[in-house]
Design a protein around this motif. Sequence first.
Motif, short mmCIF file in Angstrom:
data_model
loop_
_atom_site.label_atom_id
_atom_site.label_comp_id
_atom_site.label_asym_id
_atom_site.label_seq_id
_atom_site.Cartn_x
_atom_site.Cartn_y
_atom_site.Cartn_z
N HIS A 34 55.53 -12.40 -16.09
CA HIS A 34 54.38 -12.21 -15.19
C HIS A 34 54.87 -12.01 -13.76
O HIS A 34 55.84 -12.64 -13.33
CB HIS A 34 53.48 -13.45 -15.17
N TYR A 36 53.14 -12.24 -9.82
CA TYR A 36 51.97 -12.62 -9.04
C TYR A 36 52.25 -12.36 -7.57
O TYR A 36 53.38 -12.50 -7.10
CB TYR A 36 51.65 -14.12 -9.22
N TRP A 38 51.11 -13.77 -3.81
CA TRP A 38 50.49 -14.94 -3.21
C TRP A 38 50.49 -14.79 -1.71
O TRP A 38 51.52 -14.94 -1.05
CB TRP A 38 51.26 -16.21 -3.62
N PRO A 44 47.26 -17.36 -5.80
CA PRO A 44 48.12 -16.35 -6.43
C PRO A 44 47.27 -15.41 -7.29
O PRO A 44 46.38 -15.86 -8.01
CB PRO A 44 49.09 -17.17 -7.28
N ALA A 46 47.45 -12.17 -10.15
CA ALA A 46 48.34 -11.48 -11.08
C ALA A 46 48.47 -10.01 -10.72
O ALA A 46 47.49 -9.34 -10.38
CB ALA A 46 47.80 -11.61 -12.50
N LEU B 90 47.65 -26.77 -7.84
CA LEU B 90 46.92 -25.54 -8.20
C LEU B 90 46.36 -25.67 -9.60
O LEU B 90 47.05 -26.06 -10.54
CB LEU B 90 47.86 -24.34 -8.17
N GLU B 103 47.07 -13.32 -18.36
CA GLU B 103 47.41 -13.67 -16.99
C GLU B 103 46.66 -14.92 -16.58
O GLU B 103 45.59 -15.23 -17.12
CB GLU B 103 47.05 -12.52 -16.06
N LEU B 104 47.23 -15.64 -15.62
CA LEU B 104 46.58 -16.82 -15.08
C LEU B 104 45.71 -16.44 -13.89
O LEU B 104 46.07 -15.57 -13.09
CB LEU B 104 47.63 -17.83 -14.61
N PHE B 106 44.18 -18.30 -10.68
CA PHE B 106 44.40 -19.52 -9.93
C PHE B 106 43.26 -19.81 -8.96
O PHE B 106 42.61 -18.90 -8.43
CB PHE B 106 45.69 -19.41 -9.10
N GLY B 107 43.06 -21.11 -8.70
CA GLY B 107 42.27 -21.53 -7.56
C GLY B 107 43.12 -21.48 -6.31
O GLY B 107 44.31 -21.14 -6.36
#
Lengths: 112, 115
Positions: A34, A36, A38, A44, A46, B90, B103-104, B106-107
């Motif tokens: 993956h 990401y 940020w 973050p 993707a 997180l 996919e993640l 996130f907050g």
Amino acid sequence: ILNVEQSPQSLHVQEGDSTNFTCSFPSSNFYALHWYRWETAKSPEALFVMTLNGDEKKKGRISATLNTKEGYSYLYIKGSQPEDSATYLCASTTDSWGKLQFGAGTQVVVTP
Amino acid sequence: ETGVTQTPRHLVMGMTNKKSLKCEQHLGHNAMYWYKQSAKKPLELMFVYNFKEQTENNSVPSRFSPECPNSSHLFLHLHTLQPEDSALYLCASSQEGSGGAGELFFGEGSRLTVL
């Protein structure tokens, strides 16, 4: 390689220049890689999820490649813009659940 | 509404306090996660919840106690923490189990300071 490693830790890029950086990950029991982005004070987000050796993915001016046999991925930014300034994280996983092992990130600063 | 919401965004607590972090996802996902980021370190996985069942506890000390009452909410209960527990926590969610590499999402994180 036991951990996910990213290099360089940080880089400064002039607006309009292209750049790339590296993620190295354990190649045994690989399932997915993956990327990401940020940005400061945000969450973050993707960019890419890649699973197959030789995968290449592209989103606008950002693209990524994957070599699962040797355990590395490159992220490319073409014609960098100030809004590309962020920390770019890569993470690998050995299964389909989000148990990701993250690298420490590459911080990119694009100056006008 | 944003996809994954965390509250509070900032928390300062003493070592004898009990507090909780809350996470809510509005994406209909079936998996939720707590990650920790300490200064200058990579994100570390703490807990994974799959369909409300905890499937992963990454050797986290018992002073951190997760709770997942339903697939949309995740809590992290904090008790007798140490100053070295100060970090950004997180929450993330994903849709898993369908054969894809999800996919993640996130907050924005909860910044915890332990005095």
